[in-house]
Design an enzyme around this catalytic site. Structure first.
Site, mmCIF file in Angstrom:
data_model
loop_
_atom_site.group_PDB
_atom_site.id
_atom_site.type_symbol
_atom_site.label_atom_id
_atom_site.label_comp_id
_atom_site.label_asym_id
_atom_site.label_seq_id
_atom_site.Cartn_x
_atom_site.Cartn_y
_atom_site.Cartn_z
ATOM 1 N N SER A 101 14.838 -33.411 -28.253
ATOM 2 C CA SER A 101 14.655 -34.140 -29.675
ATOM 3 C C SER A 101 14.421 -35.628 -29.550
ATOM 4 O O SER A 101 15.201 -36.527 -30.472
ATOM 5 C CB SER A 101 15.960 -33.896 -30.330
ATOM 6 O OG SER A 101 16.000 -32.354 -30.717
ATOM 7 N N HIS A 152 11.256 -25.838 -16.681
ATOM 8 C CA HIS A 152 11.403 -26.165 -18.089
ATOM 9 C C HIS A 152 12.364 -24.977 -18.612
ATOM 10 O O HIS A 152 12.143 -23.732 -18.423
ATOM 11 C CB HIS A 152 10.232 -26.351 -18.894
ATOM 12 C CG HIS A 152 10.642 -26.999 -20.180
ATOM 13 N ND1 HIS A 152 10.862 -25.985 -21.238
ATOM 14 C CD2 HIS A 152 10.394 -27.980 -20.671
ATOM 15 C CE1 HIS A 152 11.166 -26.756 -22.326
ATOM 16 N NE2 HIS A 152 10.835 -27.841 -22.289
ATOM 17 N N GLY A 186 14.112 -29.352 -29.137
ATOM 18 C CA GLY A 186 13.395 -28.770 -30.519
ATOM 19 C C GLY A 186 14.471 -28.726 -31.511
ATOM 20 O O GLY A 186 14.258 -27.909 -32.805
ATOM 21 N N LYS A 243 3.711 -28.183 -24.814
ATOM 22 C CA LYS A 243 3.931 -26.825 -24.752
ATOM 23 C C LYS A 243 2.659 -26.072 -25.143
ATOM 24 O O LYS A 243 1.580 -26.434 -24.984
ATOM 25 C CB LYS A 243 5.329 -26.740 -25.818
ATOM 26 C CG LYS A 243 6.373 -27.549 -25.483
ATOM 27 C CD LYS A 243 7.675 -27.437 -26.149
ATOM 28 C CE LYS A 243 8.555 -28.394 -25.808
ATOM 29 N NZ LYS A 243 10.100 -27.831 -26.262
ATOM 30 N N GLU A 299 17.536 -32.219 -19.630
ATOM 31 C CA GLU A 299 17.196 -31.559 -20.811
ATOM 32 C C GLU A 299 18.124 -30.634 -21.440
ATOM 33 O O GLU A 299 18.094 -29.376 -20.953
ATOM 34 C CB GLU A 299 15.893 -30.968 -20.960
ATOM 35 C CG GLU A 299 14.615 -31.797 -20.563
ATOM 36 C CD GLU A 299 13.347 -31.139 -21.301
ATOM 37 O OE1 GLU A 299 12.774 -32.077 -22.104
ATOM 38 O OE2 GLU A 299 12.881 -30.191 -21.056
ATOM 39 N N ASN A 306 5.245 -33.679 -23.577
ATOM 40 C CA ASN A 306 5.188 -31.981 -23.163
ATOM 41 C C ASN A 306 4.655 -31.294 -24.282
ATOM 42 O O ASN A 306 5.307 -31.089 -25.443
ATOM 43 C CB ASN A 306 6.545 -31.559 -22.646
ATOM 44 C CG ASN A 306 6.470 -30.062 -22.684
ATOM 45 O OD1 ASN A 306 5.289 -29.621 -22.485
ATOM 46 N ND2 ASN A 306 7.789 -29.427 -22.539
ATOM 47 N N GLU A 314 12.416 -23.455 -21.484
ATOM 48 C CA GLU A 314 11.523 -22.386 -21.881
ATOM 49 C C GLU A 314 10.898 -21.548 -21.019
ATOM 50 O O GLU A 314 10.797 -20.069 -21.072
ATOM 51 C CB GLU A 314 10.324 -23.009 -22.804
ATOM 52 C CG GLU A 314 11.119 -23.547 -24.036
ATOM 53 C CD GLU A 314 10.450 -24.621 -24.766
ATOM 54 O OE1 GLU A 314 9.282 -24.964 -24.445
ATOM 55 O OE2 GLU A 314 10.979 -25.364 -25.503
HETATM 56 P P1 PGA Z 1 11.430 -31.804 -27.924
HETATM 57 O O1 PGA Z 1 11.280 -30.749 -26.609
HETATM 58 O O2 PGA Z 1 11.365 -33.189 -28.034
HETATM 59 O O3 PGA Z 1 10.926 -31.189 -28.965
HETATM 60 O O4 PGA Z 1 12.928 -31.367 -28.218
HETATM 61 C C1 PGA Z 1 11.384 -31.550 -25.218
HETATM 62 C C2 PGA Z 1 11.047 -30.558 -24.214
HETATM 63 O O5 PGA Z 1 11.493 -29.529 -24.106
HETATM 64 O O6 PGA Z 1 10.701 -31.121 -23.121
#
Ligand code: PGA
Length: 276
Positions: free
Chosen positions: A238, A120, A198, A35, A192, A33, A122
């Site tokens: 992460s 997601h 993140g 982003k 998630e 992903n 976000e």
């Molecule tokens: P990350 O993000 O691996 O940077 O924690 C995962 C995601 O939001 O899909």
């Protein structure tokens, strides 16, 4: 001579059997992903092309990348005829019309997109995507003949209050409302935990396994044992080269949705080759 031929056949068959039985018969899906990254089309092309070279010959996992919408076309050109699939990070529910800033599922499909992410955290937290919108987007993705990656997971406060099961169950029931058992063949769930995204705080593998197993049992209650045993449930939050192997050793973790660590070809290569 006959004995050595038989031996070779047995070894090939055993390998094929092993590969097809990863995670209870489910082929893992490793998805990057991206982003809102990278900054330029040129960087996106380099990342995709480099990854395509490194992913050559990887057949034991499915691989997908989810670039920003404006980079879908160049990335599609860079991964055409490779084993890397294209994903969209978001979509809208109408096909065409007066919807400034939106991207429709038919446009995504036209660009060669196979997977579309919905829900997601976000999108939920920053862009107001609620369960009703997410459910509509998910059904639109399926109606367009693509696969949906439905992201679910609890916040830090909910985790600390021991509400991870409740939150996941509610999101599954609401977001999959109206989705049939047959449609579920094209739905991937990505668990998630929001507090792990993140932050570098990966969910302990035992906790992740326990939630994945709960998610599978929730799918089983809604759709039956066959659908539940075939549903791919990814872990995200992460994930990196150092922790992917232990997460993937868990019986109900069928792949990873990777943010930060998918932004370098080297980092994502280690993730897709976790088994080697
Ligand atoms: P990350 O993000 O691996 O940077 O924690 C995962 C995601 O939001 O899909």
């Amino acid at each position: 001579m006959l004995r050595s031929i038989l031996l070779v056949i047995c070894v090939v068959a055993a390998n094929a059997f092993h590969l097809s039985m990863i995670s209870g018969g489910r082929k893992p899906l490793m998805a990057g992903n991206w982003k809102l990254n990278p900054k330029s089309v040129q960087e996106a092309i380099s990342l995709a092309s480099d990854l395509a070279k490194r992913a050559q010959g990887v057949t034991d996992v499915d691989i997908a990348v989810f670039p920003p919408i404006c980079m879908l076309y160049p990335v599609q050109q860079s991964i055409a005829n490779t084993n890397i699939k294209l994903g969209g990070q978001n979509c809208y529910t109408a096909d065409v019309g007066a919807y400034t800033g939106a991207t429709s599922t038919c446009m995504l499909k036209d660009l060669g997109v196979e997977y579309v992410m919905v829900g997601h955290s976000e999108r939920r937290a920053l862009f107001g995507d609620n369960d009703s919108i997410i459910g509509r987007k998910l059904k639109k993705v399926l109606a367009q003949g693509m696969k949906a990656v439905l992201c679910i997971g609890e916040t830090k406060e909910e985790y600390e209050a021991n509400l991870n099961h409740e939150v996941c169950a509610i999101q599954i029931m609401k977001d999959l409302s109206g989705v049939t058992a047959d449609d579920m063949k094209r739905v991937v769930i990505a668990y998630e935990p929001v507090w792990a995204i993140g932050t570098g705080l990966v969910c302990p593998k035992e906790v992740a396994q326990e939630v994945h197993s709960f998610i599978r049992s929730t799918i089983e209650k809604k759709y039956g044992a066959n659908v539940a045993s075939e549903t791919i449930i990814q872990y995200g939050g992460s994930v990196n080269a150092a922790n992917v192997k232990e997460l993937m050793a868990m019986p109900d973790i069928d792949g990873c949705l990777v943010g930060g660590a998918s932004l370098t070809a080297d980092g994502f290569e280690k993730i897709i080759k976790f088994n080697r």
